[in-house]
Motif scaffolding. Sequence first.
Motif, PDB file in Angstrom:
ATOM      1  N   GLY A 274       0.830  -1.205   0.000  1.00 56.92           N
ATOM      2  CA  GLY A 274       0.000   0.000   0.000  1.00 56.92           C
ATOM      3  C   GLY A 274       0.862   1.250   0.000  1.00 56.92           C
ATOM      4  N   VAL A 275       0.464   2.229  -0.798  1.00 59.05           N
ATOM      5  CA  VAL A 275       1.203   3.486  -0.902  1.00 59.05           C
ATOM      6  C   VAL A 275       0.272   4.632  -0.508  1.00 59.05           C
ATOM      7  CG1 VAL A 275       2.529   5.025  -2.402  1.00 59.05           C
ATOM      8  CG2 VAL A 275       2.597   2.542  -2.779  1.00 59.05           C
ATOM      9  N   ARG A 276       0.749   5.460   0.439  1.00 52.31           N
ATOM     10  CA  ARG A 276      -0.023   6.652   0.799  1.00 52.31           C
ATOM     11  C   ARG A 276       0.918   7.866   0.838  1.00 52.31           C
ATOM     12  NH1 ARG A 276       0.634   4.038   5.789  1.00 52.31           N
ATOM     13  NH2 ARG A 276       1.368   5.404   7.489  1.00 52.31           N
ATOM     14  N   GLU A 277       0.360   9.006   0.531  1.00 55.80           N
ATOM     15  CA  GLU A 277       1.156  10.228   0.435  1.00 55.80           C
ATOM     16  C   GLU A 277       0.908  11.093   1.657  1.00 55.80           C
ATOM     17  OE1 GLU A 277       1.871  13.988  -2.652  1.00 55.80           O
ATOM     18  OE2 GLU A 277       0.565  12.295  -3.177  1.00 55.80           O
ATOM     19  N   LEU A 278       1.981  11.591   2.273  1.00 51.08           N
ATOM     20  CA  LEU A 278       1.893  12.480   3.425  1.00 51.08           C
ATOM     21  C   LEU A 278       2.208  13.910   2.995  1.00 51.08           C
ATOM     22  CD1 LEU A 278       3.713  10.285   6.113  1.00 51.08           C
ATOM     23  CD2 LEU A 278       1.278  10.355   5.539  1.00 51.08           C
ATOM     24  N   THR A 279       2.050  14.837   3.926  1.00 50.69           N
ATOM     25  CA  THR A 279       2.351  16.237   3.630  1.00 50.69           C
ATOM     26  C   THR A 279       3.831  16.388   3.287  1.00 50.69           C
ATOM     27  OG1 THR A 279       2.735  16.616   5.988  1.00 50.69           O
ATOM     28  CG2 THR A 279       0.528  17.103   5.123  1.00 50.69           C
ATOM     29  N   GLY A 280       4.114  17.289   2.391  1.00 50.59           N
ATOM     30  CA  GLY A 280       5.491  17.488   1.957  1.00 50.59           C
ATOM     31  C   GLY A 280       5.892  16.561   0.838  1.00 50.59           C
ATOM     32  N   GLY A 281       4.930  15.756   0.330  1.00 47.52           N
ATOM     33  CA  GLY A 281       5.227  14.870  -0.791  1.00 47.52           C
ATOM     34  C   GLY A 281       5.887  13.561  -0.410  1.00 47.52           C
ATOM     35  N   ARG A 282       6.008  13.293   0.900  1.00 46.35           N
ATOM     36  CA  ARG A 282       6.651  12.043   1.326  1.00 46.35           C
ATOM     37  C   ARG A 282       5.698  10.872   1.103  1.00 46.35           C
ATOM     38  NH1 ARG A 282       7.399   9.579   6.554  1.00 46.35           N
ATOM     39  NH2 ARG A 282       6.166  11.276   7.443  1.00 46.35           N
ATOM     40  N   LEU A 283       6.259   9.772   0.587  1.00 46.83           N
ATOM     41  CA  LEU A 283       5.474   8.564   0.345  1.00 46.83           C
ATOM     42  C   LEU A 283       5.780   7.526   1.417  1.00 46.83           C
ATOM     43  CD1 LEU A 283       5.930   8.122  -3.524  1.00 46.83           C
ATOM     44  CD2 LEU A 283       3.992   9.143  -2.318  1.00 46.83           C
TER      45      LEU A 283
END
Length: 507
Positions: free
Chosen positions: A420-429
Amino acid sequence: MASLSSLTSRLSPLRKPGVLRRDVLASFVVFLVALPLCVGVAVASGVPAELGLITGIVGGLLVGLLPGSSLQVSGPAAGLTVLVFEAVQEFGLGALGAIVLISGLLQLLLGAWRFGRWFRAISVAVVQGMLAGIGLVLVLGQVYALADEAQPAGGLAKIAGLPGLFVDVVAGGTALTAFVLGAATIAVLVVWPNLPAKARMVPGPLVAVGLATGAAVLLNLDVARVEVQGLLAAVNPPGLSDFGGLGFAVVGTILAFTLIASAESLFSAAAVDRMHDGPRTDYDKELMAQGIGNTVCGALGALPLTAVIVRSAANVQAGARTSLSRVLHGVWLLLFAALLPFVIGVIPLAALAGVLVHAGMKLVPLKEIVPLWRTHRGDAVILGVTTVTIVVGNLFEGVVLGLLLSVCKSAWETSHIQVGVRELTGGRLVVAITGNATFLRLPRILDQLEALPQNRPIELDLTALRHLDHACQVALETWSQRHNDADTVPVRMVPPRAEDPSSKAAV
């Protein structure tokens, strides 16, 4: 003393009113079922008919007294016919006793090491494929015996010879006479279960063989009959030369005897336990009992012994309550072989072949193949591959291949993985891998990781993994290092939970 007290406790129900009478009656029913099968299995195995009776007698008088399963009945089995025939053709009749004796000793060791319960872990698909392959090879061989002709060696040769057999039967003569007699025997066996209950009190195989024998005698038919040489004359204990002549090539045969005889006996025990509400089977003791029986059968030069579901079911359905019924069935076999051996000599071989063709077809799970394909296609493939390998190759290769496929299938199905891939603030995966990370799923994991953008920070979260094998650990470390070398944006790996010993990884 312990075994004596165990026997006493198992026979204690005989004190109840009516139990003794029911056990005696059940023993006669089992005897009538076992008689044609003992003779037929021996003839189909390429050995004297008396050797089948000796194995049946040992199964009753000896194994019947031993602890394990109280109601299942042991004797020569159609499931081992193909293997015995091949062993006799390759190694000779004298070596058969040595092979059976060694297999019996192996069964004793497996029972003593408490391996009995583990035989229940064998994939059902492998067992069904094994029985189907045995059944088809048995049918292909006995079709030739229906026409009083010698069967070719090997499954492919049997199939290739069918057109020539058809021509011989159509041409008439002895082949046609024997074939009609054998086909009539099969017809009786097929029709018999549909008759009223009173008629079915007499076992179908006995009726079919009796009618065929009567017709052959009354019409003076020119067909081959069972050769008789006497019970004592048939006993052929293996000598030192028989053991000394066994080379490395016999190892596969011994292992096949041990595995198949043990599995068939313990699967039969499980089936019999579902048919009655008496004492349950002790699988380790039952395996040792079968080992003792095969050791004695081998010492006598007789056929291998297994528990047989047909005789066992007849025993339960006839009302047996204790192990006395199976012991007495051995007594009746002994008396018959000793006092009436000439009766065996009038039985047509085609009639016995008909009984075994019918028994072989019952080993093929025709009704279960389509439902199995719809619900468990992997198991259906394993069943088919095991069956085909046995038919075109041999029994040992088919069983080993089936077991290997089952292990591979189980490993594949249990190595479920989710990326599973999710994106956090600042573009971090954040890439979270869950499930069981094994080498079987490694291509899928790497494909998804390599599809990620290289210009963004990535955190590889492995905390939810239940298992991480060494191959996956090394591959993930290599991918992480390569990703870092290719770009200034780092990859950070969060290792699995340290408290799970199966998924520890120093990353």
